[in-house]
Design a protein around this motif. Structure first.
Motif, PDB file in Angstrom:
ATOM      1  N   PRO A  35       0.833  -1.205   0.000  1.00 47.70           N
ATOM      2  CA  PRO A  35       0.000   0.000   0.000  1.00 47.70           C
ATOM      3  C   PRO A  35       0.869   1.257   0.000  1.00 47.70           C
ATOM      4  O   PRO A  35       1.886   1.325   0.694  1.00 47.70           O
ATOM      5  N   VAL A  36       0.467   2.241  -0.786  1.00 51.10           N
ATOM      6  CA  VAL A  36       1.284   3.444  -0.952  1.00 51.10           C
ATOM      7  C   VAL A  36       1.495   4.170   0.372  1.00 51.10           C
ATOM      8  O   VAL A  36       2.590   4.664   0.656  1.00 51.10           O
ATOM      9  N   ALA A  37       0.460   4.270   1.196  1.00 49.78           N
ATOM     10  CA  ALA A  37       0.596   4.956   2.489  1.00 49.78           C
ATOM     11  C   ALA A  37       1.669   4.302   3.340  1.00 49.78           C
ATOM     12  O   ALA A  37       2.438   4.983   4.033  1.00 49.78           O
ATOM     13  N   LEU A  38       1.727   2.986   3.306  1.00 49.85           N
ATOM     14  CA  LEU A  38       2.745   2.253   4.055  1.00 49.85           C
ATOM     15  C   LEU A  38       4.135   2.590   3.542  1.00 49.85           C
ATOM     16  O   LEU A  38       5.070   2.814   4.313  1.00 49.85           O
ATOM     17  N   ARG A  39       4.299   2.677   2.219  1.00 46.36           N
ATOM     18  CA  ARG A  39       5.584   3.000   1.616  1.00 46.36           C
ATOM     19  C   ARG A  39       6.048   4.394   2.020  1.00 46.36           C
ATOM     20  O   ARG A  39       7.227   4.611   2.320  1.00 46.36           O
ATOM     21  N   VAL A  40       5.128   5.363   2.014  1.00 42.34           N
ATOM     22  CA  VAL A  40       5.491   6.745   2.348  1.00 42.34           C
ATOM     23  C   VAL A  40       5.944   6.844   3.805  1.00 42.34           C
ATOM     24  O   VAL A  40       6.968   7.463   4.115  1.00 42.34           O
ATOM     25  N   VAL A  41       5.189   6.244   4.708  1.00 35.95           N
ATOM     26  CA  VAL A  41       5.547   6.292   6.130  1.00 35.95           C
ATOM     27  C   VAL A  41       6.894   5.607   6.355  1.00 35.95           C
ATOM     28  O   VAL A  41       7.754   6.126   7.084  1.00 35.95           O
ATOM     29  N   GLU A  42       7.096   4.466   5.736  1.00 38.46           N
ATOM     30  CA  GLU A  42       8.368   3.756   5.900  1.00 38.46           C
ATOM     31  C   GLU A  42       9.544   4.582   5.382  1.00 38.46           C
ATOM     32  O   GLU A  42      10.620   4.599   6.000  1.00 38.46           O
ATOM     33  N   SER A  43       9.352   5.281   4.269  1.00 37.23           N
ATOM     34  CA  SER A  43      10.432   6.085   3.701  1.00 37.23           C
ATOM     35  C   SER A  43      10.863   7.188   4.664  1.00 37.23           C
ATOM     36  O   SER A  43      12.055   7.492   4.774  1.00 37.23           O
ATOM     37  N   SER A  65      -4.770   2.722   8.846  1.00 38.91           N
ATOM     38  CA  SER A  65      -4.462   1.434   9.450  1.00 38.91           C
ATOM     39  C   SER A  65      -3.094   0.935   8.988  1.00 38.91           C
ATOM     40  O   SER A  65      -2.313   0.399   9.785  1.00 38.91           O
ATOM     41  N   TYR A  66      -2.772   1.129   7.723  1.00 36.98           N
ATOM     42  CA  TYR A  66      -1.461   0.728   7.221  1.00 36.98           C
ATOM     43  C   TYR A  66      -0.368   1.625   7.781  1.00 36.98           C
ATOM     44  O   TYR A  66       0.727   1.157   8.113  1.00 36.98           O
ATOM     45  N   ALA A  67      -0.650   2.923   7.878  1.00 35.46           N
ATOM     46  CA  ALA A  67       0.330   3.847   8.439  1.00 35.46           C
ATOM     47  C   ALA A  67       0.646   3.487   9.886  1.00 35.46           C
ATOM     48  O   ALA A  67       1.801   3.568  10.334  1.00 35.46           O
ATOM     49  N   GLY A  68      -0.385   3.090  10.624  1.00 33.34           N
ATOM     50  CA  GLY A  68      -0.175   2.671  12.007  1.00 33.34           C
ATOM     51  C   GLY A  68       0.710   1.445  12.092  1.00 33.34           C
ATOM     52  O   GLY A  68       1.554   1.334  12.985  1.00 33.34           O
ATOM     53  N   GLU A  69       0.537   0.508  11.160  1.00 36.17           N
ATOM     54  CA  GLU A  69       1.388  -0.679  11.123  1.00 36.17           C
ATOM     55  C   GLU A  69       2.852  -0.300  10.942  1.00 36.17           C
ATOM     56  O   GLU A  69       3.751  -0.976  11.451  1.00 36.17           O
ATOM     57  N   ALA A  70       3.096   0.784  10.199  1.00 31.06           N
ATOM     58  CA  ALA A  70       4.463   1.232   9.930  1.00 31.06           C
ATOM     59  C   ALA A  70       5.018   2.098  11.055  1.00 31.06           C
ATOM     60  O   ALA A  70       6.149   2.557  10.966  1.00 31.06           O
ATOM     61  N   GLY A  71       4.218   2.332  12.100  1.00 28.65           N
ATOM     62  CA  GLY A  71       4.711   3.067  13.262  1.00 28.65           C
ATOM     63  C   GLY A  71       4.374   4.535  13.312  1.00 28.65           C
ATOM     64  O   GLY A  71       4.934   5.274  14.132  1.00 28.65           O
ATOM     65  N   ALA A  72       3.457   4.992  12.456  1.00 29.39           N
ATOM     66  CA  ALA A  72       3.072   6.399  12.474  1.00 29.39           C
ATOM     67  C   ALA A  72       2.111   6.686  13.623  1.00 29.39           C
ATOM     68  O   ALA A  72       1.355   5.808  14.066  1.00 29.39           O
ATOM     69  N   LEU A  73       2.133   7.918  14.107  1.00 28.79           N
ATOM     70  CA  LEU A  73       1.129   8.399  15.052  1.00 28.79           C
ATOM     71  C   LEU A  73      -0.102   8.786  14.248  1.00 28.79           C
ATOM     72  O   LEU A  73      -0.002   9.571  13.301  1.00 28.79           O
TER      73      LEU A  73
END
Length: 214
Positions: A35-43, A65-73
């Protein structure tokens, strides 16, 4: 990796209606298996940045939900529009996290990478607002349908206090950074855009990147 000293963290904006994507939550669109949101947060996080993911409930809850998985607030915003929500989340980051300067991204940047974020942070001028611009001709030559000239990308850096204190109609002093390859900081609106990005991902790399502050 230590957090960059030039910014306190990154704010990822996610709240558009995705009308040209059939009302889809664009951050949940899969690109190269993720998912793109996950990629952006991880970057951003792989550069040591704390990430605040600003989303509109119902409209972009999937991306959150994906952003949260990647550790975003995860912080829910009112959904009053990009500018209004950016001011709202900037004040939240100042009041809750004591941030003074933040990297602003959107959730739909399929070719944003760890190395691209690192180059952005390494080249920041000292300015209340830094806009990253790209050449429309460069994007058009690669198959993305845009107009010519210099275009505002979906990446900027903002002095949070300056944004909070400025009146809605007041222009904040800014600097511009011209970024290439343009597709690394460009978002998508349609399925055709995604097909172009999929073809380009094999031809991007730091050796092609140029930054010019003006």
């Amino acid at each position: 990796m230590e957090r960059s000293s030039s910014v306190d963290g990154a704010i990822v904006m996610c709240g558009g209606k995705g009308e040209r994507m059939g009302m889809r939550d664009k951050g949940c669109v899969s690109f190269n298996g993720k998912p793109v949101a996950l990629r952006v947060v991880e970057s951003a996080r792989r550069n040591g940045l704390v990430v605040v993911f600003a989303f509109v409930k119902g409209r972009s809850s999937c991306s959150a939900s994906y952003a949260g998985e990647a550790g975003a607030l995860l912080v829910e915003t009112p959904g009053d529009g990009y500018v209004e929500d950016l001011r709202w989340i900037a004040k939240w980051a100042h009041d809750k996290l004591f941030w003074k300067r933040a990297l602003i991204l959107t959730c739909d940047l399929p070719l944003l990478s760890k190395s691209a974020v690192a180059r952005i942070l390494d080249q920041l001028p000292d300015s209340p607002w830094v806009s990253f611009l790209v050449k429309g001709e460069e994007l058009a030559q690669k198959g993305i349908k845009v107009e010519g000239g210099l275009l505002y990308s979906s990446v900027s850096v903002v002095d949070i206090l300056a944004l909070i204190k400025a009146r809605p109609t007041e222009e904040i002093p800014y600097s511009s950074v011209k970024y290439s390859p343009a597709e690394e900081v460009w978002d998508f609106d349609t399925q055709d855009d995604l097909r172009v990005f999929s073809a380009l991902k094999f031809r991007t790399g730091s050796r092609h990147t140029k930054l010019a502050i003006f």
